[in-house]
Design a protein around this motif. Sequence first.
Motif, PDB file in Angstrom:
ATOM      1  N   LYS A 290       0.846  -1.187   0.000  1.00 17.81           N
ATOM      2  CA  LYS A 290       0.000   0.000   0.000  1.00 17.81           C
ATOM      3  C   LYS A 290       0.886   1.243   0.000  1.00 17.81           C
ATOM      4  CE  LYS A 290      -3.805  -2.424   0.417  1.00 17.81           C
ATOM      5  NZ  LYS A 290      -4.769  -2.541  -0.705  1.00 17.81           N
ATOM      6  N   ILE A 291       0.428   2.279  -0.703  1.00 20.06           N
ATOM      7  CA  ILE A 291       1.160   3.545  -0.700  1.00 20.06           C
ATOM      8  C   ILE A 291       1.284   4.045   0.733  1.00 20.06           C
ATOM      9  CG2 ILE A 291       1.105   5.958  -1.453  1.00 20.06           C
ATOM     10  CD1 ILE A 291      -0.380   5.039  -3.945  1.00 20.06           C
ATOM     11  N   GLY A 292       2.477   4.476   1.100  1.00 20.24           N
ATOM     12  CA  GLY A 292       2.682   4.907   2.478  1.00 20.24           C
ATOM     13  C   GLY A 292       3.650   6.061   2.587  1.00 20.24           C
ATOM     14  N   GLY A 296      12.398  10.821   3.518  1.00 14.39           N
ATOM     15  CA  GLY A 296      13.853  10.738   3.400  1.00 14.39           C
ATOM     16  C   GLY A 296      14.374   9.965   2.223  1.00 14.39           C
ATOM     17  N   TYR A 297      13.488   9.411   1.409  1.00 18.42           N
ATOM     18  CA  TYR A 297      13.905   8.660   0.217  1.00 18.42           C
ATOM     19  C   TYR A 297      14.907   7.577   0.612  1.00 18.42           C
ATOM     20  CZ  TYR A 297      15.434   7.901  -4.649  1.00 18.42           C
ATOM     21  OH  TYR A 297      15.756   7.356  -5.870  1.00 18.42           O
ATOM     22  N   ASN A 349      10.315  12.637  -1.709  1.00 17.58           N
ATOM     23  CA  ASN A 349      10.993  12.467  -0.429  1.00 17.58           C
ATOM     24  C   ASN A 349      10.054  12.069   0.701  1.00 17.58           C
ATOM     25  OD1 ASN A 349      13.960  13.036  -0.221  1.00 17.58           O
ATOM     26  ND2 ASN A 349      13.366  14.812  -1.439  1.00 17.58           N
ATOM     27  N   LEU A 350       8.764  12.090   0.439  1.00 19.65           N
ATOM     28  CA  LEU A 350       7.801  11.853   1.520  1.00 19.65           C
ATOM     29  C   LEU A 350       7.020  10.559   1.371  1.00 19.65           C
ATOM     30  CD1 LEU A 350       6.475  12.992   4.080  1.00 19.65           C
ATOM     31  CD2 LEU A 350       4.820  14.162   2.597  1.00 19.65           C
ATOM     32  N   PHE A 363      10.567  11.030  -9.794  1.00 20.91           N
ATOM     33  CA  PHE A 363      10.145  12.351  -9.320  1.00 20.91           C
ATOM     34  C   PHE A 363      11.311  13.329  -9.357  1.00 20.91           C
ATOM     35  CE2 PHE A 363       6.906   9.606  -7.654  1.00 20.91           C
ATOM     36  CZ  PHE A 363       5.756  10.372  -7.653  1.00 20.91           C
ATOM     37  N   PHE A 364      12.474  12.861  -8.946  1.00 21.83           N
ATOM     38  CA  PHE A 364      13.640  13.749  -8.873  1.00 21.83           C
ATOM     39  C   PHE A 364      14.227  14.029 -10.260  1.00 21.83           C
ATOM     40  CE2 PHE A 364      13.587  11.168  -4.893  1.00 21.83           C
ATOM     41  CZ  PHE A 364      13.049  12.154  -4.092  1.00 21.83           C
TER      42      PHE A 364
END
Length: 551
Positions: A290-292, A296-297, A349-350, A363-364
């Motif tokens: 599940k997406i969580g 801090g990547y 990062n989140l 994303f980066f």
Amino acid sequence: MITLLFSFIKKNLIEAILLSFSLAFSFWLMFSTFSHEDGSMIIATKAWSDFASHIPLIRSFSLGHNFPPEYPIFPGEPIRYHFLFYLFVGVLERIGIPLHYALNIPSALLFTSLVFMIYIFSSALFKNKAVGIVSVLLFLFNGSLSFVEFFRIHPFGLNMFTEIINNTSFPSFGPYDGKIVAVFWNLNTYTNQRHLAGAYAFSLALIYFHIKPLLKNTHIQLNRAIILGILLGLSFFFHTAIILMTITILGCLFFISKKLRLSTIIMIGIALIIAFPQYLYLQSASSSFKIGIHPGYLIANNLTIVNFINYWFANLGLHFITIPIAFFLIKWQHKKLFLCFLSLFFVGNLLQFTPDMPTNHKFFNYFIIFGCFLSSYVIIKLWQKSVFIKPVALTLTFLLVFSGIIDFFPIYNDSKIVIDDYRKNPDIAWVKNNTPPESVFLNSIYIFAPESIAGRKILFGWPYFSWGAGYNTLPRDVDRKNMLATNDKASFCTIAQKYGIRYASLKKNQLKDDTGNIINHTFFNNNFPLVYSNTASQIMIYSTNSCYNPQ
């Protein structure tokens, strides 16, 4: 006609040169990492692992039967991977275009479109073609501090240039080698993930045309928002992450731009309506993930403010400094747009969207494309100062591309892996010519299995691929282990019927499969007819049809 063409090229000479360079570079990049010669696939070593999942997917469409789409290395459930690009490649091969052309030509054109879209967007944003050119340069040659790692391995000296040119390995391959600079900044990301460049280009184009009325101070047309929303929604199967990132940027624009608010909500609304059924299809497969929240990547296990700053300074290099400087120099309108791209940095990062946290690199990579726009703006501003400041601009540019230059040569010097295709490998040819296109195999080889290259589905490919795509792999792993080691035909057939397995492909003297599971060859010899064997490769294929037609 010819006169008009030459006149157009002369008027747009910079764009013509850039387009020519982009095409030449993109075709070289793609064909140098994957080709087909004398009946064999030639794959660059650094692209080999990703192609172990891409080739089976392409071949499931070109040589097999894979509709509705399933992951051919984890069949029996709806696919969870954005498959549209590889479906397109498979269709091209199916109609007669050789695989390397079917894959490389679209890949090169997509990469070219990204390069050109970077130029167009950044040039229009700052009304300066020089900014566009430098933005392209900064994108192609990443600005990380991996050159620091290079000099730790290769001390600075007279042989420095020779060592850079002859280098065959990336100085930093984080997180996989334990170093701080991630591997995802260099061009290897785009040679391995062939559809990624096109996804970025598509998203940049949508955002560019959406905000174009602001850039040109013209009237906003709602019919444009409708068209863009339809295109965005239809892109879900092309690249899931990109539609998420695009909607994130658009959502930010909704809150910070009153002029775009109505068109933005129309665009997002239409895109979500069209994408939602596609989302339901991808999510209908088994998953234990599940997406969580994962702050801090890649340094989540050691996250402090100091470590966070150190990590991103090492990975962004001087972009970490030039981007904030540019933010204070640019217009408020540009600031708002940057904040929307910056949201990708915070989201990456989140949140964690797949079991494999490193995949957040997308994303980066997208964020830094826009970051290159701002760094380019700073460089051009410095260049436009007095003659005494020009060396500063040149030095800054060099430091922002030096790591990318070093990272280029491991791709240029990469060795190749040769994998015989069906015209040369009799095992693949037999599977292709003698088994139904929809066949599912119990396999003991997991990477570039003959049946996968022939377009057939295998019970379980290399576990990392399916796990990374979000499948619940543990139950299948247990079933596969039991099938290979069992002495009980009834229990074997129960599992075979569960997955639709019609063949078992084993290697004669292979006591354990590629993941260490025991293989009971005696069971297969005593219970199933051997329909194919090859003494050279030791491949043995058994028919399991008796599980469906008991005597």
